[in-house]
Motif scaffolding. Structure first.
Motif: not given
Length: 418
Positions: A41-45, A370-380
């Motif tokens: 959903h967030l994409g490689v960029d 780093w948007l993807l990583e932020q989504f994952v981290l906040w979810s965790l």
């Protein structure tokens, strides 16, 4: 009390099956499925750790399609756990479980419709997901062997049947949402039931096994690896040595190059055509085109072919068993991941709402490293804290209370008729 429920969309089913604690590895696998959809959903960029030039597209290719297939597969596991685990329930306990399942399915489907109206550039799976639960209800009394048989028959018969029906009666039309018609739900949508019900039924077959037994896990791991390899090699054999890719190039040459393949003598153009056909196979979202039967030989994600189904189920089995193995040996380390897996509806919905807010603020060019990583981290982090303080996720609490309320209402209506 809420923490002891055996699965994310389930609660202990009364009946002959003994009560058991939930299996953390299934939660961990479900979390990976949700995070896989984050990536798509967030994409490689939106990646920071990886970049489009450094394995980001490889990761995207691994999770695209496979994450939604894993999500559906684990939904089947949940259904089996909601209806007796290794021993299917019947009678009054089954009736109550069916009421709960129907209630949850309807609410999940409605939530999917609401999320789809937010116009986020995502193919929302929840409405399909609710429909899959309803379609699976006639099978909840079956044991593992019968469920595997049904899944196998549908995996073999479903793809060519879909091909014939779409070619004769339901030509491809532009999509205006994740799900807008029954035809899309069954045949032409992003997650057509003719394909995805195989994942659900296979998950039910797995959920009917004793997943706490080492022997069962070993057989599932080996069987999953064999299935994944067979799906890959079968497609390679059909497209390569058996000439399937050449037939697809012949079918696509007039449209892509403006001339029949037999008239093209330039090797560079031939290789370009081969690349374009492969790229089209990688870009399919739901089902293959109907201009050539050889499309049923591809195994790329979201194609709905027998080879893709076999490979996705095999990968799902491997992921699930490995997650169970890790959770048994490193429960504390895996705790944040299993926390996400215990509230997948909350996390899935939350990430779409967050994405909608970002788009409303900055537009559809929201991709930043780093948007993807932020989504994952906040979810965790948020899932872990919520689990420690409250237990089940907020969406899961609402579903559970609504399901319990539906059972009480039905019991009251039945009592009034007596």
């Amino acid at each position: 009390m809420a923490q002891k429920r055996p699965d994310d969309l389930a609660e202990p089913a009364s009946g002959p099956a003994p009560a058991k604690t939930r299996i953390d590895g299934i939660d961990a696998a479900r979390a990976l499925a949700v995070f896989g959809m984050f990536i798509v959903h967030l994409g490689v960029d939106s990646m920071g750790l990886l970049s489009p030039e450094n394995y980001a597209w490889d990761l995207h290719g691994v999770v695209r399609g496979n994450s939604s297939a894993l999500f559906a597969f684990l939904a089947g596991v949940s259904l089996a756990m909601m209806t007796g685990r290794t021993r299917p329930i019947s009678g009054e306990p089954l009736f109550r479980s069916v009421v709960r399942i129907v209630t949850r399915a309807v609410l999940i489907a409605l939530l999917g419709l609401i999320l789809d109206m937010m116009a986020v550039p995502v193919a929302v799976i929840l409405t399909y997901y609710g429909g899959f639960f309803l379609l699976a209800l006639p099978l909840v009394k079956l044991r593992s062997g019968a469920l595997w048989t049904v899944a196998g028959v549908l995996a073999v018969v479903g793809p060519p049947l879909s091909f014939l029906l779409r070619d004769a009666f339901f030509p491809a039309v532009p999509r205006t949402g994740a799900l807008t018609s029954f035809t899309e739900f069954f045949l032409t949508g992003y997650y057509p039931a003719v394909t995805f019900m195989v994942f659900v039924i296979a998950g039910m077959a797995v959920g009917r096994l004793d997943l706490t037994a080492t022997g069962t896990r070993s057989r599932l791991l080996v069987g999953g690896a064999v299935a994944a390899v067979c799906g890959h090699l079968g497609s390679w054999l059909a497209l390569g040595p058996l000439g399937g890719m050449d037939r697809l190039m012949e079918a696509r040459a007039p449209e892509l190059l403006g001339a029949p393949l037999s008239t093209i003598t330039d090797p560079t153009l031939v290789e370009e055509l081969r690349y374009l056909v492969r790229d089209e196979a990688e870009s399919i979202s739901g089902q293959v085109p109907t201009d050539s039967w050889w499309w049923l030989a591809v195994n790329t994600p979201h194609t709905g072919t027998t080879f893709e189904i076999l490979e996705a189920i095999g990968q799902g089995l491997v992921v699930m068993v490995l997650c169970m193995w890790l959770c048994d040996r490193a429960r504390i380390v895996m705790y944040p991941l299993t926390s996400v897996g215990r509230m997948p509806l909350t996390v899935y919905t939350g990430h779409l709402v967050a994405l909608a807010l970002i788009i409303s603020a900055v537009g559809y060019e929201f991709h930043t490293p780093w948007l993807l990583e932020q989504f994952v981290l906040w979810s965790l982090v948020l899932a872990t804290l919520w689990r420690l303080v409250v237990g089940r996720g907020p969406a899961e609490i609402v579903l559970g209370e609504a399901a319990d309320g539906a059972v009480r209402l039905v019991d009251s209506l039945r009592e009034d008729r007596r």
